[in-house]
Design an enzyme around this catalytic site. Sequence first.
Site, PDB file in Angstrom:
ATOM      1  N   SER A 240       0.882  -1.111  -0.061  1.00 13.06           N
ATOM      2  CA  SER A 240      -0.186  -0.157  -0.015  1.00 13.06           C
ATOM      3  C   SER A 240       0.883   1.393  -0.008  1.00 13.06           C
ATOM      4  CB  SER A 240      -0.811  -0.210   1.176  1.00 13.06           C
ATOM      5  OG  SER A 240      -0.168   0.189   2.525  1.00 13.06           O
ATOM      6  N   LYS A 241       0.212   2.361   0.049  1.00 13.08           N
ATOM      7  CA  LYS A 241       0.806   3.688  -0.088  1.00 13.08           C
ATOM      8  C   LYS A 241       1.993   3.823   1.008  1.00 13.08           C
ATOM      9  CE  LYS A 241      -0.711   7.470  -2.620  1.00 13.08           C
ATOM     10  NZ  LYS A 241      -0.199   6.606  -3.603  1.00 13.08           N
ATOM     11  N   ARG A 242       1.974   3.203   2.247  1.00 15.00           N
ATOM     12  CA  ARG A 242       2.836   3.577   3.417  1.00 15.00           C
ATOM     13  C   ARG A 242       4.098   2.750   2.915  1.00 15.00           C
ATOM     14  NH1 ARG A 242       2.603  -1.332   6.793  1.00 15.00           N
ATOM     15  NH2 ARG A 242       0.452  -2.488   5.780  1.00 15.00           N
TER      16      ARG A 242
END
Length: 469
Positions: A240-242
Amino acid sequence: MTDRPVRTRIAPSPTGMMHIGTARTALFNYLYARHRGGAFLLRVEDTDRERSTEAAVDVIFEGLKWLGLETDEPAVFQFQRADRHREAVAELLERGQAYRDYMTAEELDAEREAARAAGRVVRSPWRDADPSTWPDRPYAVRLKSPLDGETIVRDAIKGDVTFQNTTLDDLILLRSDGSPTYNLAVVVDDHDMGITHVIRGDDHLNNAARQTIIYQALDWDIPVWAHLPMIHGPDGGKLSKRHGAQALTEFDDMGYLPETMRNYLAKLGWGHGDDEIFSDEQAIAWFDIIDVVSAPARLDWAKLNHLNNHYIRQADPVRLAGLVVKILKSRDVALKQGDETLIARTIPFVRDGAKTTLELADAVLFVLKARPLVLPDKTREQLADGELHGRISRLRAALASVSDWSVPGLEAGLRQFAESEGVGMGKFGPQLRAILSGGAPAPDLAGAMTALGRDESLGRIDDALSLSA
Ligand code: GLU
């Protein structure tokens, strides 16, 4: 069916970005098709009309193009095929493999409630209804799925995956507004496109069971299924984005080359022994679906950087210069005519340490500076001291007499100069480097001067000497 010519496809829904999971799925489909001498196709699953903007569709085309995955036939757009999907539903109705479901929205809600309470799947009372009882109102069409027994998805990666038919409700094929549903459209399109191998993310494994039943109901050949494990982040969680990036364009923006991404994505879930670095030709020659591992793959930034450094060192400097110019322009660095050529000439001297093209862009900045350069305070102070000033002017003269202005020629010149002065390079090297680069990162002295050229190098030294003459 294995004797049919191999045809694979990537079937993305336009969402406005290409996830690297989708990019890897595309790559595996491409590699497998090329490996078997077959065709690799694209189908745009654009039935969600709100999300399927022209821009979102372009992202798909651009992503595949950037990654270098050429398709063999014009793209198929799913939405345009709705009539054909309806035709297949008509055929299923005719074969008695589907039925009209007249449940109203309220009735369906109530049935859902009841099914949940009883721990069973939704069932429609219209499944075996006599046509004479059909009311005059819109209806959905449902697949007449087997009520018992099991459906086996024969997956080339996961092995046989068994689904109990009691857990599968009668899938809606056509909504009451006449629009075809996703699973139906996928089956009809894959069949019509002659797809032999459906290679996709394993989030579609349940759909494969549904789709298998549709194939059987239509008496069509079931393709070979190959469901790929997900790509996880370095910590093992869903990517994901993180984790830093997930869209293909983000990797481009961060300075990764497409050939790096091809090599790296191929290694995510597949591999050839311990080979870390391989060419496209080797990947095509070696790739087989059965060698894909079923455990999730993890994104590993260190490996990605290592590979990118390898490909940056291999790439044509002229091509890299084009990429660097784009990066510098995006940073509002003013470029003059001839700078791109200068950058191309500089790249061989600075690229060994570059993990990304962004770092490469940083590394060439020294060569682009306009004279007179602003020198670091420390260098200015040192030059104000007569001893260093004298040494740098003698060095300037020594360099001016170097006839072979190349790395070996300049290295020899610098060595001789150190000997004639009776000092180590440390007594003038760092200062010369600061004079040549204005304190920006720069390669070895000989490399820096070769990149700058004779006139520019001597000119920068003259500027420094005149500061405190
Ligand atoms: N459109 C689906 C997706 O983007 C892929 C469907 C398929 O490969 O069968 O996830």
